[in-house]
Design a protein around this motif. Structure first.
Motif, mmCIF file in Angstrom:
data_model
loop_
_atom_site.group_PDB
_atom_site.id
_atom_site.type_symbol
_atom_site.label_atom_id
_atom_site.label_comp_id
_atom_site.label_asym_id
_atom_site.label_seq_id
_atom_site.Cartn_x
_atom_site.Cartn_y
_atom_site.Cartn_z
ATOM 1 N N LYS A 76 4.269 -2.907 -14.834
ATOM 2 C CA LYS A 76 3.432 -3.002 -16.032
ATOM 3 C C LYS A 76 2.283 -1.994 -16.025
ATOM 4 C CE LYS A 76 4.291 -7.967 -16.197
ATOM 5 N NZ LYS A 76 3.676 -9.276 -15.969
ATOM 6 N N LEU A 77 2.089 -1.300 -14.914
ATOM 7 C CA LEU A 77 0.934 -0.421 -14.756
ATOM 8 C C LEU A 77 1.237 1.024 -15.126
ATOM 9 C CD1 LEU A 77 -0.447 -1.706 -11.353
ATOM 10 C CD2 LEU A 77 -1.084 -2.417 -13.650
ATOM 11 N N ASP A 78 0.180 1.760 -15.434
ATOM 12 C CA ASP A 78 0.257 3.198 -15.642
ATOM 13 C C ASP A 78 0.315 3.828 -14.249
ATOM 14 O OD1 ASP A 78 -0.097 5.878 -16.106
ATOM 15 O OD2 ASP A 78 -1.999 5.665 -17.158
ATOM 16 N N LEU A 79 1.500 4.226 -13.830
ATOM 17 C CA LEU A 79 1.694 4.708 -12.460
ATOM 18 C C LEU A 79 1.690 6.231 -12.335
ATOM 19 C CD1 LEU A 79 4.464 2.172 -11.372
ATOM 20 C CD2 LEU A 79 2.009 2.073 -10.901
ATOM 21 N N ARG A 80 1.263 6.934 -13.396
ATOM 22 C CA ARG A 80 1.274 8.405 -13.347
ATOM 23 C C ARG A 80 0.431 8.975 -12.213
ATOM 24 N NH1 ARG A 80 -0.230 9.385 -19.415
ATOM 25 N NH2 ARG A 80 -1.190 7.401 -18.963
ATOM 26 N N ASP A 81 -0.682 8.337 -11.884
ATOM 27 C CA ASP A 81 -1.555 8.843 -10.828
ATOM 28 C C ASP A 81 -1.505 7.986 -9.565
ATOM 29 O OD1 ASP A 81 -2.528 10.992 -12.394
ATOM 30 O OD2 ASP A 81 -3.851 9.609 -13.433
ATOM 31 N N ALA A 82 -0.495 7.130 -9.474
ATOM 32 C CA ALA A 82 -0.368 6.282 -8.288
ATOM 33 C C ALA A 82 0.023 7.141 -7.083
ATOM 34 C CB ALA A 82 0.671 5.194 -8.520
ATOM 35 N N VAL A 83 -0.447 6.735 -5.937
ATOM 36 C CA VAL A 83 -0.165 7.433 -4.688
ATOM 37 C C VAL A 83 0.590 6.467 -3.782
ATOM 38 C CG1 VAL A 83 -1.210 8.482 -2.643
ATOM 39 C CG2 VAL A 83 -2.223 8.854 -4.888
ATOM 40 N N ILE A 84 1.618 6.959 -3.149
ATOM 41 C CA ILE A 84 2.369 6.137 -2.205
ATOM 42 C C ILE A 84 1.985 6.563 -0.801
ATOM 43 C CG2 ILE A 84 4.650 5.565 -1.319
ATOM 44 C CD1 ILE A 84 5.681 6.075 -4.191
ATOM 45 N N VAL A 85 1.546 5.621 -0.001
ATOM 46 C CA VAL A 85 1.207 5.899 1.392
ATOM 47 C C VAL A 85 2.440 5.571 2.208
ATOM 48 C CG1 VAL A 85 -0.331 5.361 3.299
ATOM 49 C CG2 VAL A 85 -1.214 5.371 0.968
ATOM 50 N N ALA A 86 3.012 6.571 2.842
ATOM 51 C CA ALA A 86 4.266 6.384 3.582
ATOM 52 C C ALA A 86 4.093 6.846 5.018
ATOM 53 C CB ALA A 86 5.388 7.135 2.897
ATOM 54 N N SER A 87 3.195 6.203 5.719
ATOM 55 C CA SER A 87 2.920 6.613 7.090
ATOM 56 C C SER A 87 2.672 5.385 7.951
ATOM 57 C CB SER A 87 1.701 7.533 7.119
ATOM 58 O OG SER A 87 1.372 7.853 8.450
ATOM 59 N N GLY A 88 3.720 4.788 8.443
ATOM 60 C CA GLY A 88 3.575 3.658 9.342
ATOM 61 C C GLY A 88 3.197 2.380 8.638
ATOM 62 N N PRO A 89 2.917 1.346 9.421
ATOM 63 C CA PRO A 89 2.581 0.050 8.827
ATOM 64 C C PRO A 89 1.254 0.108 8.063
ATOM 65 C CG PRO A 89 2.269 -0.015 11.207
ATOM 66 C CD PRO A 89 2.866 1.320 10.874
ATOM 67 N N GLN A 90 1.212 -0.622 6.956
ATOM 68 C CA GLN A 90 0.007 -0.652 6.135
ATOM 69 C C GLN A 90 -0.839 -1.869 6.485
ATOM 70 O OE1 GLN A 90 -0.609 2.022 4.019
ATOM 71 N NE2 GLN A 90 1.106 2.669 5.268
ATOM 72 N N VAL A 91 -2.133 -1.681 6.516
ATOM 73 C CA VAL A 91 -3.055 -2.781 6.776
ATOM 74 C C VAL A 91 -3.138 -3.629 5.515
ATOM 75 C CG1 VAL A 91 -5.434 -3.385 7.305
ATOM 76 C CG2 VAL A 91 -4.363 -1.421 8.426
ATOM 77 N N ALA A 92 -2.844 -4.907 5.639
ATOM 78 C CA ALA A 92 -2.870 -5.780 4.478
ATOM 79 C C ALA A 92 -4.205 -6.509 4.353
ATOM 80 C CB ALA A 92 -1.741 -6.792 4.540
ATOM 81 N N MET A 93 -4.932 -6.633 5.448
ATOM 82 C CA MET A 93 -6.216 -7.333 5.394
ATOM 83 C C MET A 93 -7.145 -6.719 6.427
ATOM 84 S SD MET A 93 -6.881 -11.340 5.907
ATOM 85 C CE MET A 93 -8.419 -11.942 6.510
ATOM 86 N N THR A 94 -8.348 -6.419 6.003
ATOM 87 C CA THR A 94 -9.358 -5.899 6.909
ATOM 88 C C THR A 94 -10.544 -6.839 6.837
ATOM 89 O OG1 THR A 94 -8.646 -3.648 6.457
ATOM 90 C CG2 THR A 94 -10.813 -3.924 7.469
ATOM 91 N N THR A 95 -10.997 -7.285 7.973
ATOM 92 C CA THR A 95 -12.139 -8.183 7.983
ATOM 93 C C THR A 95 -12.957 -7.958 9.238
ATOM 94 O OG1 THR A 95 -12.858 -10.483 7.882
ATOM 95 C CG2 THR A 95 -10.819 -10.074 9.044
ATOM 96 N N GLU A 96 -14.231 -8.134 9.106
ATOM 97 C CA GLU A 96 -15.097 -8.039 10.283
ATOM 98 C C GLU A 96 -15.281 -9.410 10.914
ATOM 99 O OE1 GLU A 96 -18.712 -5.958 9.457
ATOM 100 O OE2 GLU A 96 -17.645 -4.367 8.423
ATOM 101 N N TYR A 97 -14.697 -10.405 10.288
ATOM 102 C CA TYR A 97 -14.784 -11.766 10.795
ATOM 103 C C TYR A 97 -13.364 -12.273 10.991
ATOM 104 C CZ TYR A 97 -15.386 -16.784 10.979
ATOM 105 O OH TYR A 97 -15.338 -18.081 11.370
ATOM 106 N N CYS A 98 -13.038 -12.663 12.198
ATOM 107 C CA CYS A 98 -11.704 -13.151 12.501
ATOM 108 C C CYS A 98 -11.762 -14.658 12.731
ATOM 109 C CB CYS A 98 -11.149 -12.449 13.739
ATOM 110 S SG CYS A 98 -9.545 -13.078 14.243
ATOM 111 N N PRO A 99 -11.211 -15.446 11.809
ATOM 112 C CA PRO A 99 -11.257 -16.897 11.982
ATOM 113 C C PRO A 99 -10.545 -17.372 13.244
ATOM 114 C CG PRO A 99 -10.350 -16.315 9.828
ATOM 115 C CD PRO A 99 -10.582 -15.056 10.561
ATOM 116 N N VAL A 100 -9.404 -16.755 13.570
ATOM 117 C CA VAL A 100 -8.676 -17.159 14.779
ATOM 118 C C VAL A 100 -9.531 -16.889 16.011
ATOM 119 C CG1 VAL A 100 -6.624 -16.751 16.201
ATOM 120 C CG2 VAL A 100 -6.420 -16.795 13.703
#
Length: 122
Positions: A76-100
């Motif tokens: 549904k998005l305007d993907l004309r300027d979208a960038v695909i990062v294709a270099s290894g695993p992608q970080v899905a969550m970054t936090t400075e606080y780790c609950p575990v």
């Protein structure tokens, strides 16, 4: 951290073509460097065309979609300027606080984490 980045931008700008922008405040910090290509990182959570419009107004050359967007919503998005990062695993969550680490690993301001997430149960 922001001051360190501000101090180094002039020398970095001579060495690179652009930056992957993780936080919206960096667009303001880099607004005087018109020759740099600024690409919004997935941490900006691009989910809709309104966000894409805002990023373009801020000077984004391109953007990466949120790692949590599904294929139907992405179509549904305007993907004309979208960038695909294709270099290894992608970080899905970054936090400075780790609950575990805080609850199971004993991590506090004064004691290091025991890294229970890295302990094998085999």
């Amino acid at each position: 951290m922001g001051e360190l980045i501000k101090e180094n931008i002039p020398s970095w700008a001579k060495q690179v073509k652009g930056f992957l922008i993780p936080n919206i405040c960096y667009f303001k910090m880099l607004e005087d460097y018109k020759s740099l290509k600024l690409i919004g990182d997935s941490t900006l959570n691009v989910y809709n065309n309104y966000t894409i419009q805002v990023l373009k107004k801020l000077g984004a050359y391109g953007y990466t979609l949120s790692t949590e967007i599904d294929e139907d919503d992405a179509r549904k998005l305007d993907l004309r300027d979208a960038v695909i990062v294709a270099s290894g695993p992608q970080v899905a969550m970054t936090t400075e606080y780790c609950p575990v680490g805080a609850f199971a690993g004993g991590f506090t301001a004064t004691s290091p984490c025991r890294k229970p997430c890295a302990i094998s149960n085999n």
